[in-house]
Design a protein around this motif. Structure first.
Motif, short mmCIF file in Angstrom:
data_model
loop_
_atom_site.label_atom_id
_atom_site.label_comp_id
_atom_site.label_asym_id
_atom_site.label_seq_id
_atom_site.Cartn_x
_atom_site.Cartn_y
_atom_site.Cartn_z
N GLY A 226 0.80 -1.21 0.00
CA GLY A 226 0.00 0.00 0.00
C GLY A 226 0.84 1.27 0.00
O GLY A 226 1.92 1.31 0.60
N MET A 227 0.32 2.31 -0.67
CA MET A 227 0.98 3.61 -0.73
C MET A 227 0.06 4.68 -0.15
O MET A 227 -1.17 4.56 -0.24
N VAL A 228 0.66 5.71 0.44
CA VAL A 228 -0.11 6.77 1.06
C VAL A 228 0.34 8.12 0.51
O VAL A 228 1.41 8.24 -0.10
N LEU A 229 -0.49 9.13 0.72
CA LEU A 229 -0.12 10.50 0.36
C LEU A 229 1.16 10.87 1.08
O LEU A 229 1.32 10.66 2.28
N GLY A 230 2.12 11.43 0.33
CA GLY A 230 3.38 11.86 0.92
C GLY A 230 4.46 10.81 0.94
O GLY A 230 5.59 11.11 1.36
N ALA A 231 4.17 9.57 0.51
CA ALA A 231 5.20 8.55 0.45
C ALA A 231 6.31 8.98 -0.50
O ALA A 231 6.04 9.48 -1.60
N VAL A 232 7.56 8.81 -0.09
CA VAL A 232 8.71 9.16 -0.93
C VAL A 232 9.31 7.85 -1.44
O VAL A 232 9.98 7.12 -0.72
N GLN A 233 9.03 7.58 -2.69
CA GLN A 233 9.43 6.33 -3.31
C GLN A 233 10.74 6.55 -4.09
O GLN A 233 10.95 7.62 -4.67
N ILE A 234 11.59 5.54 -4.09
CA ILE A 234 12.85 5.60 -4.84
C ILE A 234 12.77 4.58 -5.97
O ILE A 234 12.97 3.39 -5.76
N PRO A 235 12.46 5.03 -7.19
CA PRO A 235 12.37 4.11 -8.33
C PRO A 235 13.76 3.74 -8.85
O PRO A 235 14.78 4.17 -8.29
N PRO A 236 13.83 2.95 -9.91
CA PRO A 236 15.14 2.49 -10.40
C PRO A 236 16.11 3.60 -10.79
O PRO A 236 17.32 3.39 -10.76
N ASP A 237 15.60 4.79 -11.18
CA ASP A 237 16.54 5.87 -11.52
C ASP A 237 17.14 6.52 -10.29
O ASP A 237 17.97 7.44 -10.41
N ARG A 238 16.71 6.11 -9.09
CA ARG A 238 17.25 6.55 -7.80
C ARG A 238 16.94 8.02 -7.49
O ARG A 238 17.56 8.60 -6.62
N GLN A 239 15.96 8.61 -8.19
CA GLN A 239 15.55 9.99 -7.93
C GLN A 239 14.26 9.98 -7.11
O GLN A 239 13.26 9.37 -7.52
N PRO A 240 14.22 10.63 -5.94
CA PRO A 240 13.03 10.57 -5.08
C PRO A 240 11.78 11.12 -5.76
O PRO A 240 11.83 12.14 -6.47
N VAL A 241 10.66 10.43 -5.53
CA VAL A 241 9.35 10.85 -6.02
C VAL A 241 8.42 10.96 -4.81
O VAL A 241 8.28 10.00 -4.04
N VAL A 242 7.81 12.13 -4.63
CA VAL A 242 6.88 12.35 -3.52
C VAL A 242 5.46 12.16 -4.05
O VAL A 242 5.01 12.89 -4.93
N PHE A 243 4.74 11.17 -3.53
CA PHE A 243 3.40 10.88 -4.02
C PHE A 243 2.42 11.97 -3.59
O PHE A 243 2.35 12.34 -2.41
N LEU A 244 1.63 12.43 -4.58
CA LEU A 244 0.62 13.46 -4.34
C LEU A 244 -0.78 12.86 -4.49
O LEU A 244 -0.95 11.65 -4.45
N ALA A 245 -1.79 13.69 -4.68
CA ALA A 245 -3.18 13.26 -4.49
C ALA A 245 -3.63 12.15 -5.44
O ALA A 245 -4.48 11.34 -5.08
N ASP A 246 -3.10 12.11 -6.66
CA ASP A 246 -3.55 11.09 -7.61
C ASP A 246 -2.64 9.86 -7.61
O ASP A 246 -2.63 9.09 -8.58
N ILE A 256 11.35 5.23 1.17
CA ILE A 256 12.38 5.56 2.15
C ILE A 256 11.80 6.33 3.33
O ILE A 256 12.33 6.30 4.43
N GLY A 257 10.69 7.03 3.11
CA GLY A 257 10.06 7.80 4.18
C GLY A 257 8.76 8.40 3.70
O GLY A 257 8.37 8.26 2.53
N VAL A 258 8.06 9.05 4.62
CA VAL A 258 6.76 9.65 4.32
C VAL A 258 6.75 11.10 4.79
O VAL A 258 7.15 11.40 5.92
N VAL A 259 6.30 11.98 3.92
CA VAL A 259 6.16 13.40 4.24
C VAL A 259 4.84 13.58 5.00
O VAL A 259 3.79 13.10 4.55
N PRO A 260 4.84 14.25 6.16
CA PRO A 260 3.59 14.45 6.90
C PRO A 260 2.51 15.13 6.05
O PRO A 260 2.81 15.91 5.14
N ALA A 261 1.26 14.83 6.37
CA ALA A 261 0.13 15.24 5.55
C ALA A 261 0.03 16.75 5.35
O ALA A 261 -0.54 17.21 4.36
#
Length: 284
Positions: A226-246, A256-261
């Motif tokens: 499961g993924m949540v709003l603010g999850a910081v995912q590290i894909p194969p290119d190793r560049q952080p992605v911060v998950f937003l509303a969609d 690697i971590g989660v940004v507070p709501a």
């Protein structure tokens, strides 16, 4: 109201869909929730009323009857039939007039609320468009007609609503986990120490960043989780992605971590090239 100029990407947004992630349906909803809430308060709507979210280029609408509107979010010139109108305040628009929100002078996403709310039919409890799953109303196109609900007969005089300016530097707090153990301690420290910038490939699904690679310790991939709003995912290119509303409801790249709501709203207004700094929240 009738759409005269839809802008690059203008969609109907409310608070989003809650409690349906188990069906694979994202939250959606306004990226900058405080800005939409401010616009709704200015016209006397409740917090759940739907409005419009613009992206960089604004929108123009013809009022088919007299309406009260307010524009917040990314600062932008507002006109009614070519005459300058207020941004961040209630504006009366007479029947037949065109209210135009021009290109943002700062930030990315603007919000237009109308007294009574945009009354498109709700889908799974929300009027919000969902660009990932395709639920809800499609992005606006020229000629679309937007139904407007009945305004509240009891509207207090709206006070000015303070909102933060679009960030010159996007500061995101970060709680480590659940997969911080997939990264060497040096990689975690580097994430907080090194600078990143907002990538032009960012969208409503995720804020993509550009900067030093965040190297993993183990290789391979995880089973989907499961993924949540603010999850910081590290894909194969190793560049952080911060998950937003969609964001998708599941994913297999390590988080690697989660940004507070409270923090992702600022990400909605961070233009490409904006510096990004992650601040680790250490456990006490």
């Amino acid at each position: 109201m009738q759409v005269v100029r839809p802008g690059p990407l203008t969609t109907v947004r409310g608070l989003g869909r809650r409690g349906v992630a188990h069906l694979g349906v994202p939250r959606a909803g306004a990226l900058d929730g405080p800005a939409l809430g401010a616009a709704n308060r200015l016209v006397g709507n409740g917090p759940a009323a739907a409005g419009l979210e613009t992206t960089l280029g604004g929108v123009a609408l013809r009022a088919l009857g007299p309406v009260l509107i307010a524009v917040t979010g990314a600062p932008a010139p507002v006109t009614v039939d070519g005459r300058t109108a207020a941004w961040g305040a209630p504006v009366a628009v007479p029947a037949g007039a065109v209210v135009a929100v021009d290109a943002a002078t700062a930030g990315v996403r603007g919000y237009l609320a109308v007294a009574g709310g945009i009354a498109v039919p709700p889908v799974l409890g929300s009027r919000s468009a969902d660009l990932l799953s395709g639920l809800g109303p499609a992005p606006l196109t020229a000629g679309d007609r937007l139904p407007v609900g009945t305004p509240s007969p009891y509207r207090d005089r709206a006070d000015p609503v303070p909102l933060p300016a679009p960030p010159a530097e996007l500061v995101l707090r970060l709680r480590l986990g659940p997969r911080a153990d997939w990264f060497a301690p040096s990689a975690v420290d580097r994430l907080a120490r090194d600078g990143y910038r907002v990538s032009a490939t960012s969208n409503r699904i995720g804020l993509r960043t550009e900067g030093p690679a965040v190297d993993r310790a183990p290789e391979g991939e995880l089973p989907s989780e499961g993924m949540v709003l603010g999850a910081v995912q590290i894909p194969p290119d190793r560049q952080p992605v911060v998950f937003l509303a969609d964001h998708p409801t599941t994913g297999c790249y390590p988080v690697i971590g989660v940004v507070p709501a409270a923090d992702p709203a600022a990400a909605a207004q961070a233009q490409p090239g904006t510096p990004v700094r992650f601040v680790l929240l250490r456990k006490r």
